[in-house]
Enzyme design. Sequence first.
Site, PDB file in Angstrom:
ATOM      1  N   LYS A  83      37.371  45.808  33.247  1.00 24.30           N
ATOM      2  CA  LYS A  83      37.663  44.684  34.158  1.00 24.30           C
ATOM      3  C   LYS A  83      36.793  43.875  33.412  1.00 24.30           C
ATOM      4  O   LYS A  83      36.127  43.240  33.174  1.00 24.30           O
ATOM      5  CB  LYS A  83      37.584  44.961  35.535  1.00 24.30           C
ATOM      6  CG  LYS A  83      37.848  43.813  36.415  1.00 24.30           C
ATOM      7  CD  LYS A  83      37.199  44.461  37.625  1.00 24.30           C
ATOM      8  CE  LYS A  83      37.976  43.746  39.202  1.00 24.30           C
ATOM      9  NZ  LYS A  83      36.834  44.027  40.167  1.00 24.30           N
TER      10      LYS A  83
HETATM   11  O1  G3P Z   1      36.994  43.122  43.586  1.00 25.03           O
HETATM   12  C1  G3P Z   1      37.760  42.022  44.104  1.00 25.03           C
HETATM   13  C2  G3P Z   1      37.730  41.724  44.922  1.00 25.03           C
HETATM   14  O2  G3P Z   1      38.172  42.401  45.666  1.00 25.03           O
HETATM   15  C3  G3P Z   1      36.151  40.752  45.825  1.00 25.03           C
HETATM   16  O3  G3P Z   1      36.563  40.608  47.108  1.00 25.03           O
HETATM   17  O4  G3P Z   1      36.011  40.287  49.761  1.00 25.03           O
HETATM   18  O5  G3P Z   1      34.482  39.789  47.200  1.00 25.03           O
HETATM   19  O6  G3P Z   1      36.358  37.972  48.294  1.00 25.03           O
HETATM   20  P1  G3P Z   1      35.697  40.053  47.898  1.00 25.03           P
END
Ligand code: G3P
Length: 218
Positions: A83
């Site tokens: 990633k």
């Molecule tokens: O893994 C990346 C993403 O899914 C993060 O989500 O909830 O931290 O904005 P969030």
Amino acid sequence: MRFFVDTADVSELDKLLVTGMVDGVTTNPSLIAKSGRNILEVTKEIASMVDGPVSAEVTATDYDTMIQEGKKLAAIAENIAVKVPLTVDGLRTCKTLSDAGTMVNVTLCFSAAQALLAAKAGATFISPFVGRLDDMGMDGMELIESIRDVYDAYPTLKTEILVASIRNTRHVERAAEVGADVGTLPPRVIWDMYQHPLTAKGLDDFLADWGKTGQSIL
Ligand code: G3P
């Protein structure tokens, strides 16, 4: 639509695997920090638990170090997707690793223009963050529609849309409605998808009526 689980918590992942709904896993530096585990160790364990792609994120910001980190992460297992952030150096890294046959997930995407760049850099997955756009008062799912339109206009682009930053079941429904390839879901959202009050009530009613018959199937 494939479901990846957005977690670095192996016990949460383990509970979900028996459902047969898990097609892969995504992690990020925040999730690794939350797990309290060493990134190499926990990534190796997760990669051995699932057959599908497991995203592990580089933490360097310059091309040379991203390449070194990416190669080290990719060497953990065949199902690792490296990633990288959507930056100039991140997309250079994406191109180099993709050309060498490594799966790459480009993360922190917030526009269709960025998604187009990632596809041109050979990304396996593009990760647009819908929840974080919603947090700013925007409609994150409009971005997914826009990226879908762009990618569909150019069938030679093979990048899959991996909807990230999903916060609720409606996000999952809308992502599926617009044809996203993958959603990465926090474990709680997957469990929430099973729930509906009418399902619970209907089952209670059926079982109450069944109890009155005195019958047993077995
Ligand atoms: O893994 C990346 C993403 O899914 C993060 O989500 O909830 O931290 O904005 P969030």
